[in-house]
Write an enzyme that holds these catalytic residues in place. Structure first.
Site, PDB file in Angstrom:
ATOM      1  N   SER A  62       0.823  -1.214   0.000  1.00 25.63           N
ATOM      2  CA  SER A  62       0.000   0.000   0.000  1.00 25.63           C
ATOM      3  C   SER A  62       0.858   1.265   0.000  1.00 25.63           C
ATOM      4  O   SER A  62       1.986   1.274   0.500  1.00 25.63           O
ATOM      5  CB  SER A  62      -0.897   0.024   1.240  1.00 25.63           C
ATOM      6  OG  SER A  62      -1.616  -1.175   1.360  1.00 25.63           O
TER       7      SER A  62
HETATM    8  N1  SAH Z   1      -0.804  -4.511   4.004  1.00 27.80           N
HETATM    9  C1  SAH Z   1      -0.121  -4.908   2.804  1.00 27.80           C
HETATM   10  C2  SAH Z   1      -0.959  -4.606   1.589  1.00 27.80           C
HETATM   11  C3  SAH Z   1      -1.104  -5.801   0.744  1.00 27.80           C
HETATM   12  S1  SAH Z   1      -2.264  -5.699  -0.587  1.00 27.80           S
HETATM   13  C4  SAH Z   1       1.266  -4.336   2.770  1.00 27.80           C
HETATM   14  O1  SAH Z   1       1.588  -3.508   3.637  1.00 27.80           O
HETATM   15  O2  SAH Z   1       2.054  -4.755   1.926  1.00 27.80           O
HETATM   16  C5  SAH Z   1      -3.543  -6.749  -0.017  1.00 27.80           C
HETATM   17  C6  SAH Z   1      -3.236  -8.190   0.186  1.00 27.80           C
HETATM   18  O3  SAH Z   1      -4.476  -8.816   0.561  1.00 27.80           O
HETATM   19  C7  SAH Z   1      -2.728  -8.976  -1.013  1.00 27.80           C
HETATM   20  O4  SAH Z   1      -1.474  -9.519  -0.696  1.00 27.80           O
HETATM   21  C8  SAH Z   1      -3.779 -10.084  -1.222  1.00 27.80           C
HETATM   22  O5  SAH Z   1      -3.220 -11.338  -1.610  1.00 27.80           O
HETATM   23  C9  SAH Z   1      -4.408 -10.166   0.156  1.00 27.80           C
HETATM   24  N2  SAH Z   1      -5.760 -10.750   0.248  1.00 27.80           N
HETATM   25  C10 SAH Z   1      -6.802 -10.599  -0.608  1.00 27.80           C
HETATM   26  N3  SAH Z   1      -7.880 -11.276  -0.139  1.00 27.80           N
HETATM   27  C11 SAH Z   1      -7.491 -11.846   1.053  1.00 27.80           C
HETATM   28  C12 SAH Z   1      -8.143 -12.664   2.021  1.00 27.80           C
HETATM   29  N4  SAH Z   1      -9.419 -13.054   1.877  1.00 27.80           N
HETATM   30  N5  SAH Z   1      -7.453 -13.055   3.113  1.00 27.80           N
HETATM   31  C13 SAH Z   1      -6.153 -12.696   3.293  1.00 27.80           C
HETATM   32  N6  SAH Z   1      -5.477 -11.938   2.399  1.00 27.80           N
HETATM   33  C14 SAH Z   1      -6.140 -11.504   1.294  1.00 27.80           C
END
Ligand code: SAH
Length: 218
Positions: A62
């Site tokens: 993000s």
């Molecule tokens: N907080 C993260 C942002 C990652 S983007 C950071 O700081 O890097 C969001 C993430 O959510 C992705 O990696 C995606 O694979 C995950 N995601 C999507 N649906 C999900 C679910 N149902 N349970 C867990 N993770 C999920």
């Protein structure tokens, strides 16, 4: 190459403080966590830019401002019991751990969950616990939580999640009718049965895919 401390100080000043984030603990944590260790090696020179960056498997880390906005909305305190859903690179989990929270992360893609764990260990946050699974149903084994951060956009609020909040607990989640545009929703559990909600801003996240989120398309 610029010193990473200096790059973080500039990031916090220009992208975060100047946009109205004033929680001193959030600003201090983001001045400290080495974001360059959470992006792929070849993107390190962009680690402190004002945007999300690809982390592989079609997912992104993000934008720094969005991490700050969510952390401020969650009112994280030292010792807070936090569930981080959509751990991705592990960066937001590291920021919350730096604020003194005890963090459990859930990531649905196993390759990202493994990398997040490795990123957290080498950047100095080995106590963050990472699980691979569907975070739309939370992580009941360790509930209730003081705060729950959902870092992927959902069509609606998964009911299971709000029930894993402690009384007084906060949940932030991007909600929207489209897979690529959402508003941030903050839910506060006022009592066993009462929940209040606010919308602190508009955001763009990758979709939350799972039982209580979007369906997988491919
Ligand atoms: N907080 C993260 C942002 C990652 S983007 C950071 O700081 O890097 C969001 C993430 O959510 C992705 O990696 C995606 O694979 C995950 N995601 C999507 N649906 C999900 C679910 N149902 N349970 C867990 N993770 C999920």
């Amino acid at each position: 190459m610029r010193d990473d401390h200096e790059e973080r100080a500039t990031m916090v000043d220009r992208q975060i403080r100047s946009r109205g984030i004033s929680d001193a603990a959030v600003l201090a944590a983001m001045s400290k966590v080495p974001r360059q260790l959470f992006v792929p090696f070849e993107s390190r020179q962009y680690a402190y830019e004002d945007r999300p960056l690809p982390i592989g498997s079609g997912q992104t880390i993000s934008q720094p401002y969005v991490v700050a906005l969510m952390c401020e909305a969650l009112k994280i305190e030292p010792g807070s019991h936090v569930l981080d859903i959509g751990t991705g690179s592990g960066y937001a989990a590291a920021v919350m751990a730096e604020m003194g929270a005890k963090v459990i992360g859930i990531e649905r893609k196993s390759e990202l969950a493994d990398r997040a764990k490795a990123n957290l260990v080498r950047s100095g946050y080995p106590t963050v616990e990472i699980h691979c699974g569907d975070g739309t149903v939370g992580y009941p084994q360790a509930a209730p939580y003081d705060t729950i951060m959902v870092a992927a956009g959902s069509p609606a609020l998964p009911g299971t999640l709000k029930n894993q909040l402690a009384n007084g607990g906060r949940l932030v989640i991007p909600i929207g009718p489209s897979r690529h545009h959402q508003h941030l929703l903050r839910i506060t559990r006022q009592s066993e049965t009462d929940f209040s909600s606010e919308t602190p801003g508009d955001v763009t996240f990758v979709p939350l895919i799972g039982e209580e989120g979007w369906k997988e398309t491919s």
